[in-house]
Write an enzyme that holds these catalytic residues in place. Structure first.
Site, mmCIF file in Angstrom:
data_model
loop_
_atom_site.group_PDB
_atom_site.id
_atom_site.type_symbol
_atom_site.label_atom_id
_atom_site.label_comp_id
_atom_site.label_asym_id
_atom_site.label_seq_id
_atom_site.Cartn_x
_atom_site.Cartn_y
_atom_site.Cartn_z
ATOM 1 N N ASP A 313 -28.010 92.249 81.029
ATOM 2 C CA ASP A 313 -29.350 92.149 81.569
ATOM 3 C C ASP A 313 -29.994 93.513 81.536
ATOM 4 O O ASP A 313 -29.337 94.518 81.767
ATOM 5 C CB ASP A 313 -29.276 91.670 83.029
ATOM 6 C CG ASP A 313 -29.485 90.180 83.102
ATOM 7 O OD1 ASP A 313 -29.974 89.619 82.107
ATOM 8 O OD2 ASP A 313 -29.159 89.597 84.146
ATOM 9 N N PHE A 383 -50.211 91.786 98.721
ATOM 10 C CA PHE A 383 -50.003 91.069 97.464
ATOM 11 C C PHE A 383 -49.863 89.595 97.786
ATOM 12 O O PHE A 383 -49.131 89.219 98.699
ATOM 13 C CB PHE A 383 -48.735 91.591 96.793
ATOM 14 C CG PHE A 383 -48.392 90.893 95.515
ATOM 15 C CD1 PHE A 383 -48.962 91.312 94.317
ATOM 16 C CD2 PHE A 383 -47.537 89.798 95.504
ATOM 17 C CE1 PHE A 383 -48.657 90.669 93.131
ATOM 18 C CE2 PHE A 383 -47.226 89.154 94.323
ATOM 19 C CZ PHE A 383 -47.783 89.586 93.135
ATOM 20 N N ALA A 385 -49.316 85.647 96.030
ATOM 21 C CA ALA A 385 -48.948 84.949 94.809
ATOM 22 C C ALA A 385 -50.184 84.359 94.143
ATOM 23 O O ALA A 385 -50.199 84.117 92.942
ATOM 24 C CB ALA A 385 -47.944 83.851 95.123
ATOM 25 N N HIS A 386 -51.245 84.144 94.931
ATOM 26 C CA HIS A 386 -52.447 83.514 94.384
ATOM 27 C C HIS A 386 -53.273 84.502 93.574
ATOM 28 O O HIS A 386 -53.599 84.279 92.413
ATOM 29 C CB HIS A 386 -53.278 82.935 95.527
ATOM 30 C CG HIS A 386 -54.574 82.355 95.059
ATOM 31 N ND1 HIS A 386 -54.608 81.216 94.273
ATOM 32 C CD2 HIS A 386 -55.848 82.776 95.228
ATOM 33 C CE1 HIS A 386 -55.866 80.953 93.982
ATOM 34 N NE2 HIS A 386 -56.642 81.879 94.547
ATOM 35 N N ARG A 388 -52.375 87.664 92.859
ATOM 36 C CA ARG A 388 -51.482 88.566 92.125
ATOM 37 C C ARG A 388 -52.045 89.982 92.079
ATOM 38 O O ARG A 388 -52.013 90.659 91.070
ATOM 39 C CB ARG A 388 -51.190 88.016 90.728
ATOM 40 C CG ARG A 388 -50.362 86.733 90.798
ATOM 41 C CD ARG A 388 -50.368 85.981 89.523
ATOM 42 N NE ARG A 388 -49.746 86.752 88.443
ATOM 43 C CZ ARG A 388 -50.076 86.604 87.176
ATOM 44 N NH1 ARG A 388 -51.027 85.759 86.834
ATOM 45 N NH2 ARG A 388 -49.468 87.310 86.255
ATOM 46 N N MET A 389 -52.652 90.375 93.188
ATOM 47 C CA MET A 389 -53.161 91.742 93.334
ATOM 48 C C MET A 389 -52.839 92.191 94.742
ATOM 49 O O MET A 389 -52.653 91.390 95.638
ATOM 50 C CB MET A 389 -54.684 91.773 93.164
ATOM 51 C CG MET A 389 -55.174 91.492 91.762
ATOM 52 S SD MET A 389 -56.941 91.708 91.667
ATOM 53 C CE MET A 389 -57.547 90.573 92.864
ATOM 54 N N ASP A 524 -25.755 87.376 87.449
ATOM 55 C CA ASP A 524 -25.675 87.229 88.886
ATOM 56 C C ASP A 524 -26.592 86.140 89.410
ATOM 57 O O ASP A 524 -26.360 85.586 90.456
ATOM 58 C CB ASP A 524 -25.983 88.569 89.572
ATOM 59 C CG ASP A 524 -27.128 89.294 88.901
ATOM 60 O OD1 ASP A 524 -27.903 88.619 88.184
ATOM 61 O OD2 ASP A 524 -27.243 90.507 89.078
ATOM 62 N N ASP A 528 -28.380 82.304 85.490
ATOM 63 C CA ASP A 528 -27.391 82.798 84.543
ATOM 64 C C ASP A 528 -26.184 81.865 84.441
ATOM 65 O O ASP A 528 -25.380 81.987 83.513
ATOM 66 C CB ASP A 528 -26.855 84.180 84.980
ATOM 67 C CG ASP A 528 -27.898 85.264 84.809
ATOM 68 O OD1 ASP A 528 -28.749 85.110 83.913
ATOM 69 O OD2 ASP A 528 -27.853 86.251 85.566
#
Lengths: 688, 598
Positions: A313, A383, A385-386, A388-389, A524, A528
């Site tokens: 990774d 910040f 999630a909507h 993204r700032m 991890d 994965d």
């Protein structure tokens, strides 16, 4: 780390090992090692012959038979001792591993709600169903589900994504993993696994209790050793009729006696490697444990030695887990200092690693000090999630930072325009392997902050080493191709997989496997797990999710992905030690022939004394010296068996040449010296 | 070594080297079915026999079919001998051969050993020679090639369940490789004076009366011995000489090319009608190594890496050169006991010097020493000199050559598969030593392969050692010994070594045409042959089923000087460990006795 380490012949281990090596004389234990079983039977036979000689019916002087019998018993006991010593070390390490638990504390709630009171408990005391609250900056103490609250969580150590993720109750994003850290806000979570039942715990138990199973190469080698034993059995048994015949046609001397034949047989069969074989296997597992890696089977360790392709990774393995601000690139008409000032303002209350690194960079470059946000009357915009700032609202300013498309949307919604020139900058930054973070003030886009992935120090050298071992490294990342290519070049990996999805990873592994390569990977995250299950050697990080650990065949307690290099080395060492000692053992036979053959037949054909090139004192001392050498060499080689033949990434041909010279040629020469030396001591001491 | 010997060895090896590549590539072409012509004959044969040529076999079926084919051969040769008086082409009216001798000879020719307990010119009818022995010369050679091709396919194929069609392979080998080569070689031999006819033996009057010692035989045909164990002889004289006749050339060619070695006459290639001139001697030596050498190239070609083939070739060549130089040197040294009697053993224009006992004057030391080395290394067993009369160390060379397991060029097919088994063993140990699961040509060597490799390497030495033990322990075994002392032991050891390794050359001296030896040696031959073939085919099947592993820089390379050294070391070490004690009681002690002036 408070782990006990043992010296090679630690008295604490040696004493029980000596006791154990006598206990192992029981026939049903000896039977498991066919080669040593032959020695065992030989010891019993010579002991009987000695008892017979004590009654005056001996085929040879009783002192000689006794000497052979005693040293044959020693041969068996020395082999037992090697095995017991290795097992003792392994057990002691497993025991000390148990004590190695991360001492984290959890706030256990009395009621399953954030309003309830809590008290501190050690994380290991948490049970399935317990409810805990985790505040900003704290580690999540165990695997579980969020039942209340929303928080951004830094899972970079686990998932490989540097950006923090949002975890909230309900839905797909409710699972949290032990060892990750809450960055902002708080959550209430319900624990979903008992600490005592974790993967690692179960594996330690396995190492301690379960009988070690032979690995495939060990089985193949045992077959070869048994075959050699059968051949030498044929060689020695037929010598009796040959000798009888020779005596009858030459009319000289007496036929070779049983004691000599048994001594010859034991010297010829590969006792050195057979006696140490099991110790080598145990010691390999034990070396892994010393490196804080627990393997589910010896097979996995052995397979590690064969790895051709290594998937790594990017985040956390090749680069540091978090990105750091590296440069301010202002838009046209804006000074760098203005951009830095705005970026710093917007990041003051931003606790993400990226945010902090902006503050640090601003200070380094323009000496912009940290300011008190409350004093400025600023309102921090978290910040979300909507949007993204994130950013900050001052009385007349509205500073935002975020990804290019978020800022573009934001500026355009306010009626501004996104400068064309910055498109080019954004592209350039991405091409350099960095992430562009745009900063706007109101409707003006001020410029770009370049967030850089920092390649870990020394990693390039590690990859070069892997290349010399013949292992191809492939970097796996969720980044776009441009970014991935730049980092791949900087880190010196051989190849990369960009925009990786779990499916793409799985496909990559399958493709390499179908081309006949053995693939190792570290992982991890739960995503994965399928790839880990598919890989031949799969190392799960202890900090990883339960699913990942279940899918892997090794767990790295230190959660250090470059540990794979050590694992590969240990796997190779195990095989090399076996191969080298086998070569040594077989090469020894040349000298033993020169010691025993003339001694056994010189009474029939005195001319055969010409073959006594070592000029050993007498036939009896020649045979006894060979047997003593054969027993002592096991003791001398125990350190090598436990430590392993050192591995250096030199390429197959050089490695083979070295080991052939040391163990092949050395195996021919050493016994000549050793047997002569023992013979000299015997004749000085007038033993025989 | 004389200049003549160096030149002979040099020219021989260069010629062999030149011929190996084209023939090797041709064999690969034939066995991969890429030959453009001949399809009509082949397909007619398949139609006639009901063989579906595209139907491939798994290793077990392949093995069973091959065993069945060889068993049929045994029955055919046995019956031909037992019924020859009632069959045509028997101008001498030779009686039916005894059951135990027939059994021994049948096994001997089917297993490519060609141990001969009988004298051809006084035992076998022309029909038996042609239809029994010569036919098996072809088929036993074909069997060897078919097995090695199957093993090569095991390396070439991956995740496959079949290793070829045994009937198709046998047909192609015989039709396109053995028959054309034999035809050309036979015609050449005839041109040099090798006979080819069906007439009865001719008696002629000699000019001088020949006086000789005739060994006394007891009622059962065994030599009578005095108290010291020396055979009792009585003086005899004669003035007639019988010249044996027969279809020799046609059998001689395949005898050499197929590394069979069973002579038409008892004197084998020492007989002027089998091997008349130094030129035929040279080409006979060449024809022994011709196919075994070429098969190395075939191997490299079929696995897609010519270097692999040349590596095996190099290992074989180095061992061969060392042994050849040894044999020629030891024989040239002569006999110290004769030297003390004032005999001139030096090289002059008029004589070859050295130990000429038991050698043809038209061949001399070099051609005899080289022939002995080649014939024993190659599991051929044809002889142009009496190995029994070699000096102890000179005689140990042929003995040791066989004890290496007939892998230095070796028998057609069997030499290469034997060497590949050694290569697998070498790869296994070396692979471990560099810290990887051993792999050869992209195939992992795991426990099943090791099991089969162990059996293949183990079976021959055990047959030799136990067989020799039985012979020296029993009255019947000791009765056949002609010479007392350590040499008698060498004779028995040589016989068992020769049959178990499917060589077939004899040390002479040992009277082996007795029920005891016929049966003991037949058992040795059968298991020495198929005790190796079956595990080799099992390895072929297992390898074919495996995935192929890609080559990386961590892979141990199986070509180049290092691997050649490893392979040579392995072959010598295994041989030494198996036979040193036995050799010490035979040739080594003889040598020490001889040179310390016994």
């Amino acid at each position: 780390m408070s782990r006990k380490t043992f010296t090679l012949f630690d008295p604490e281990l040696v004493k029980p090992a000596i006791v154990e090596s006598f206990k192992k004389l029981s026939p049903h234990i000896q039977w498991r090692n066919p080669v040593m079983f032959v020695v065992y039977v030989g010891s019993i036979l010579t002991t009987i012959l000695w008892l017979q000689s004590m009654r005056g019916q001996g085929e040879a002087p009783s002192g000689f038979i006794l000497g052979i019998a005693v040293w044959l018993w020693f041969t068996v006991i020395f082999a037992n001792f090697a095995e017991a010593l290795a097992e003792g070390r392994s057990k002691a390490q497993a025991a000390s591993l148990r004590g190695l638990k991360k001492e984290t504390w959890a706030k256990k709630l009395h009621e399953p709600t954030s309003k309830a009171s809590w008290h501190s408990v050690p994380a290991i005391d948490l049970r399935k169903g317990d409810v805990v609250i985790v505040d900003a900056g704290e580690f999540i103490p165990a695997d579980g589900d969020v039942i209340e609250g929303v928080a951004s969580v830094d899972e970079s150590a686990i998932t490989g994504e540097s950006a923090p993720v949002i975890r909230e109750s309900g839905g797909d994003f409710s699972a949290v993993t032990g060892g990750t850290r809450v960055l902002s806000d708080w959550i209430v979570m319900r624990v979903s696994a008992n600490p005592g039942e974790t993967f690692v715990d179960r594996m330690i138990a396995m190492v301690e209790n379960a009988k070690r199973q032979k690995t495939p190469n060990e089985i193949a080698l045992t077959i070869l050793l048994v075959a050699l034993t059968i051949v030498f059995l044929g060689v020695t048994v037929t010598l009796l009729p040959y000798s009888l015949f020779s005596v009858s046609v030459s009319g000289n001397g007496t036929a070779v006696n049983m004691t000599t034949l048994i001594a010859l047989l034991v010297c010829l069969i590969p006792t050195t490697i057979a006696g140490l074989l099991s110790a080598i296997g145990v010691a390999g597992m034990s070396r892994m444990m010393q490196a804080n890696v627990i393997a589910t089977s010896g097979r996995a360790v052995e397979a590690a030695g064969d790895v051709d392709v290594l998937l790594l990774d990017k985040t956390g393995t090749i680069t540091l887990g978090n990105r750091q601000a590296a440069a301010f690139i202002p838009a046209k008409g804006v000074t760098e200092a203005t951009l830095a000032d705005a970026a710093q303002l917007s990041s003051l209350a931003d606790e993400t690693p990226e945010g902090r690194s902006i503050v640090v960079l601003a200070k380094q470059k323009f000496n912009i000090r940290e300011r008190d946000i409350q004093g400025l009357g600023a309102v921090f915009v978290h910040f979300s999630a909507h949007t993204r700032m994130s950013g900050v609202d001052l009385e007349d300013r509205q500073i935002r930072k975020g990804a290019a498309d978020s800022i573009r949307k934001h500026v355009e919604s306010l009626g501004g325009a996104f400068p064309k020139q910055l498109d080019q900058v954004v592209d350039d930054v991405a091409r350099r392997g960095s992430t562009p973070l745009l900063v706007s003030d109101g409707i003006t886009v001020l410029g770009v902050v370049e967030l850089k992935d920092i390649v870990k120090g020394g990693i390039k050298e590690r990859f070069a080493e892997l290349r010399r071992m013949g292992i191809k490294t492939i970097m796996v990342t969720g980044d776009n191709r441009l970014t991935a290519a730049a980092i791949a070049a900087e880190a010196g990996v051989d190849d990369f997989l960009a925009e990786a999805t779990p499916e793409a990873k799985l496909a990559l592994i399958r493709q390499h496997q179908s081309e006949g390569r053995l693939v190792a990977m570290t992982g991890d995250g739960t995503n994965d797990a399928p790839a880990l299950a598919q890989a031949d050697v799969a190392v799960a990080m202890n900090s990883g999710t339960q699913a990942a650990k279940e899918a892997g065949n090794m767990v790295d307690l230190d959660s250090n992905p470059t540990k794979l290099i050590e694992i590969v080395e240990t796997g190779k060492q195990m095989l090399m030690t076996r191969g080298s000692l086998t070569t040594f053992s077989i090469a020894n036979d040349v000298a033993k022939y020169f010691a025993i053959i003339p001694a056994a037949f010189v009474s029939t054909y005195p001319q055969l004394s010409a073959l006594n090139v070592m000029h050993l004192a007498s036939p009896a001392s020649a045979i006894l010296s060979a047997v003593i050498f054969n027993a002592l060499i096991i003791i001398f080689l125990i350190p090598l068996a436990l430590k392993g033949v050192p591995y250096r990434p030199l390429g197959a041909a050089i490695l083979l040449r070295r080991n052939l010279a040391i163990y092949g040629l050395g195996g021919v020469i050493v016994p000549f010296i050793g047997i002569k030396f023992i013979d000299m001591i015997l004749s000085v001491a007038r033993v025989v | 070594m004389t200049n003549h010997a160096w030149i002979l060895l040099g020219v021989y090896f260069l010629t062999l080297l030149l011929l190996s590549k084209p023939l090797g590539l041709y064999i690969a072409q034939v066995m991969e079915g890429r030959l453009k012509y001949g399809g009509v004959i082949e397909n007619t044969l398949y139609r006639f026999c009901g063989i579906k040529k595209d139907e491939e076999m798994g290793w077990l079926n392949f093995t069973l079919a091959l065993l069945f084919f060889n068993l049929l051969g045994v029955i055919a040769v046995y019956l031909l001998q037992r019924l020859q008086i009632s069959l045509p082409l028997n101008p001498q009216r030779f009686a039916n051969v005894s059951p135990d001798s027939s059994f021994n000879t049948a096994i001997s020719f089917v297993t490519n050993t060609n141990w001969q307990g009988y004298s051809g010119e006084s035992t076998m009818s022309y029909l038996t020679q042609m239809l029994g022995l010569a036919v098996q010369n072809f088929f036993s050679a074909a069997t060897g090639i078919v097995v090695v091709i199957a093993l090569i396919r095991g390396f070439v194929r991956h995740t496959a369940s079949t290793i070829g069609n045994v009937w198709v392979d046998l047909t192609r080998v015989t039709l396109y490789i053995l028959l054309p080569l034999s035809l050309v070689f036979s015609v050449f031999l005839v041109s040099q004076g090798v006979i080819q006819n069906f007439v009865a033996n001719k008696d002629i009057q000699t000019l001088e009366v020949t006086k000789y010692d005739n060994p006394k035989l007891d009622a059962s045909g065994q030599p009578i011995k005095d108290a010291k164990g020396n055979p009792v002889t009585e003086p005899a004289m004669t003035q007639t000489q019988t010249l044996p006749m027969g279809p020799v050339a046609s059998q001689e060619a395949i005898k050499m090319l197929g590394t069979n070695g069973g002579g038409f006459f008892n004197a084998n290639s020492a007989h002027p009608y089998e091997n008349p001139t130094p030129l035929t001697n040279f080409f006979q030596m060449l024809s022994i190594f011709l196919i075994p050498g070429a098969l190395c190239i075939t191997f490299g070609r079929m696995v897609g890496d010519p270097r692999q083939g040349w590596t095996i070739y190099a290992a074989m060549s180095l061992l061969f050169l060392a042994f050849a130089i040894g044999a020629m040197t030891f024989e040239q040294q002569g006999n110290p006991l004769l030297a003390s009697l004032g005999t001139d053993q030096s090289v002059t224009a008029m004589q070859a010097g050295g130990n000429m006992e038991g050698k043809e004057t038209r061949f001399g030391i070099a051609d005899s020493g080289l022939f002995a080395t080649i014939t024993t290394l190659a599991s051929c067993g044809a002889v142009n000199a009496m190995h029994d009369s070699f000096t102890p160390l000179g005689g140990m060379i042929p003995l040791a050559s066989m004890q290496l397991g007939e892998v230095v060029f070796g028998g057609v097919g069997s030499g290469l598969y034997g060497m590949l088994v050694f290569a697998i063993l070498a790869v296994f140990i070396a692979g471990l030593m560099i810290g990887r699961t051993p792999e050869y040509l992209g195939k992992k060597i795991e426990s099943f392969e090791m099991k089969m490799t162990s059996i293949a390497i183990l079976v021959t030495p055990l047959l030799v050692l136990i067989g020799t033990a039985i012979a020296v322990m029993t009255e019947a075994g000791r009765a056949g010994i002609a010479n007392p002392g350590a040499h008698g032991f060498s004779e028995i050891l040589y016989a068992l070594t020769s049959v178990a390794n499917n060589n077939g050359s004899a040390f002479a001296g040992l009277s082996a045409n007795t029920p005891f030896y016929n049966v003991l040696l037949a058992i040795g031959m059968w298991f020495g042959r198929f005790g190796v073939i079956v595990p080799v085919l099992a390895i072929a099947g297992a390898l074919a089923a495996k995935k192929r592993i890609s080559v990386t820089s961590g892979t141990m390379s199986t070509h180049g000087p290092l691997f050649v050294t490893l392979l040579i070391g392995e072959v010598i070490l295994v041989g030494l460990l198996n036979y040193v004690p036995a050799l010490a009681l035979g040739p080594v002690v003889e040598h020490l006795v001889l040179w310390t002036g016994h």
